[in-house]
Design a protein around this motif. Sequence first.
Motif, PDB file in Angstrom:
ATOM      1  N   THR A   9       0.837  -1.198   0.000  1.00 23.73           N
ATOM      2  CA  THR A   9       0.000   0.000   0.000  1.00 23.73           C
ATOM      3  C   THR A   9       0.872   1.247   0.000  1.00 23.73           C
ATOM      4  OG1 THR A   9      -1.629  -1.206   1.320  1.00 23.73           O
ATOM      5  CG2 THR A   9      -1.900   1.181   1.154  1.00 23.73           C
TER       6      THR A   9
ATOM      7  N   GLU B 259      -2.204   6.261  -0.333  1.00 22.45           N
ATOM      8  CA  GLU B 259      -3.453   5.511  -0.198  1.00 22.45           C
ATOM      9  C   GLU B 259      -3.947   5.522   1.252  1.00 22.45           C
ATOM     10  OE1 GLU B 259      -3.817   1.809  -2.842  1.00 22.45           O
ATOM     11  OE2 GLU B 259      -1.644   1.974  -2.499  1.00 22.45           O
TER      12      GLU B 259
ATOM     13  N   LYS C 235     -11.054   9.747   3.483  1.00 20.70           N
ATOM     14  CA  LYS C 235     -10.835   8.303   3.376  1.00 20.70           C
ATOM     15  C   LYS C 235     -11.702   7.558   4.390  1.00 20.70           C
ATOM     16  CE  LYS C 235      -6.073   8.801   1.675  1.00 20.70           C
ATOM     17  NZ  LYS C 235      -6.320   8.212   0.345  1.00 20.70           N
ATOM     18  N   LYS C 236     -12.280   6.456   3.961  1.00 25.29           N
ATOM     19  CA  LYS C 236     -13.095   5.639   4.844  1.00 25.29           C
ATOM     20  C   LYS C 236     -12.210   4.624   5.557  1.00 25.29           C
ATOM     21  CE  LYS C 236     -17.438   6.065   2.286  1.00 25.29           C
ATOM     22  NZ  LYS C 236     -18.114   6.787   3.370  1.00 25.29           N
TER      23      LYS C 236
ATOM     24  N   ASN D 182     -12.850   1.761   6.829  1.00 25.43           N
ATOM     25  CA  ASN D 182     -13.004   0.374   6.389  1.00 25.43           C
ATOM     26  C   ASN D 182     -12.203   0.089   5.128  1.00 25.43           C
ATOM     27  OD1 ASN D 182     -14.975  -1.362   8.031  1.00 25.43           O
ATOM     28  ND2 ASN D 182     -16.013   0.617   7.949  1.00 25.43           N
ATOM     29  N   ASP D 183     -12.132   1.064   4.227  1.00 28.86           N
ATOM     30  CA  ASP D 183     -11.333   0.883   3.010  1.00 28.86           C
ATOM     31  C   ASP D 183      -9.855   0.763   3.351  1.00 28.86           C
ATOM     32  OD1 ASP D 183     -13.662   1.070   1.549  1.00 28.86           O
ATOM     33  OD2 ASP D 183     -13.393   3.198   1.067  1.00 28.86           O
TER      34      ASP D 183
ATOM     35  N   ARG E 243      -9.103  -2.601   5.023  1.00 30.04           N
ATOM     36  CA  ARG E 243      -9.071  -3.714   4.070  1.00 30.04           C
ATOM     37  C   ARG E 243      -7.707  -3.805   3.404  1.00 30.04           C
ATOM     38  NH1 ARG E 243     -14.705  -2.855   3.361  1.00 30.04           N
ATOM     39  NH2 ARG E 243     -14.362  -1.089   1.959  1.00 30.04           N
TER      40      ARG E 243
ATOM     41  N   ASN F  99      -5.707   7.374  10.377  1.00 29.68           N
ATOM     42  CA  ASN F  99      -5.591   6.409   9.279  1.00 29.68           C
ATOM     43  C   ASN F  99      -4.324   5.571   9.424  1.00 29.68           C
ATOM     44  OD1 ASN F  99      -7.872   7.578   8.192  1.00 29.68           O
ATOM     45  ND2 ASN F  99      -6.807   8.617   6.524  1.00 29.68           N
TER      46      ASN F  99
END
Length: 302
Positions: free
Chosen positions: A4, A8, A21-22, A24-25, A28, A176
């Motif tokens: 990643t 991102e 940014k979510k 959960n995304d 994952r 994040n």
Amino acid sequence: MLNTNYKEIVDLTAVGGQNPKKLNDILRLAASEKIAPSSRDEEKVLFVGIDFQNDFMENGELAVPNSHKDIENTTKFLYQNFDKITSIAVSLDTHAPHQIFHPSWWVDNEGNHPNPYTIITEEDIIHGKWMSVENQKESLEYVQQLENQGRMKLCIWPLHCIEGTNGAALEGQFSNMIHFHSIARKSPIHKIVKGKAPLSEMYGIIKPEYDKNSYVNSEFLELLKGYDKILVAGEAKSHCVLESLRQILEHYQDDVHLTSRIYVLADCMSSIPGFEENAENTLHDFINKYHINIVHSNELTI
């Protein structure tokens, strides 16, 4: 190292603002990483992030200048040293509107509340310049104890980090990164909530400025013994970072083996204006007395 890309995980244009940014995304992506869990680390490294919350960002209620750059430097450091950082601990300053260091606690003889950044002394209270709305005896005792023990004088702060508000939340891009790390390296985040007592400020993560019950976060102090390096950053350098360091160092003052394992990331923290010189002098004293290390994040080799 990581599949990643940094971008991102972190959007530097959104620091201090709404997180695009979510979670959960992001998580994952973290779950798909093939990286060794932190339990396998031979050298144990703890990163301590102090009060990286929205209200201490440059557009927050108690803004710290340069805090957005601190977030950039911190998240890049965590990304670049991802496989070497074993655990992450973060503190969360958490308040209610009616606390001794907020304006609503005090009035003058005309019923006016003090302006933010007003300093209230024992003499002010005794001579009636400022009166507490309630808990008068305890309020005077608190200010007296601060002065008797050589603590920072009572400062009235703008309302900040009110529990349940966006201002009390972790800054989004920092959040994040640390949650990505937690999932990818299978390492739970240690979250330390501080500052909820109405009758005391709690700058440091170990104990309040004054507390009749002498509360001490012994669990976290004990946790520190298990790490080969302890990395410290956060906001504000002049207050919560400095007092957290002081409390840890005073507790371990006879254990230079531990205190010399502390690394303060100089470019990942900033001071409240007007307190910069005192912060620098105090850190210099810590170096001489406790042998801590002051380093820049891009110069530290873990």
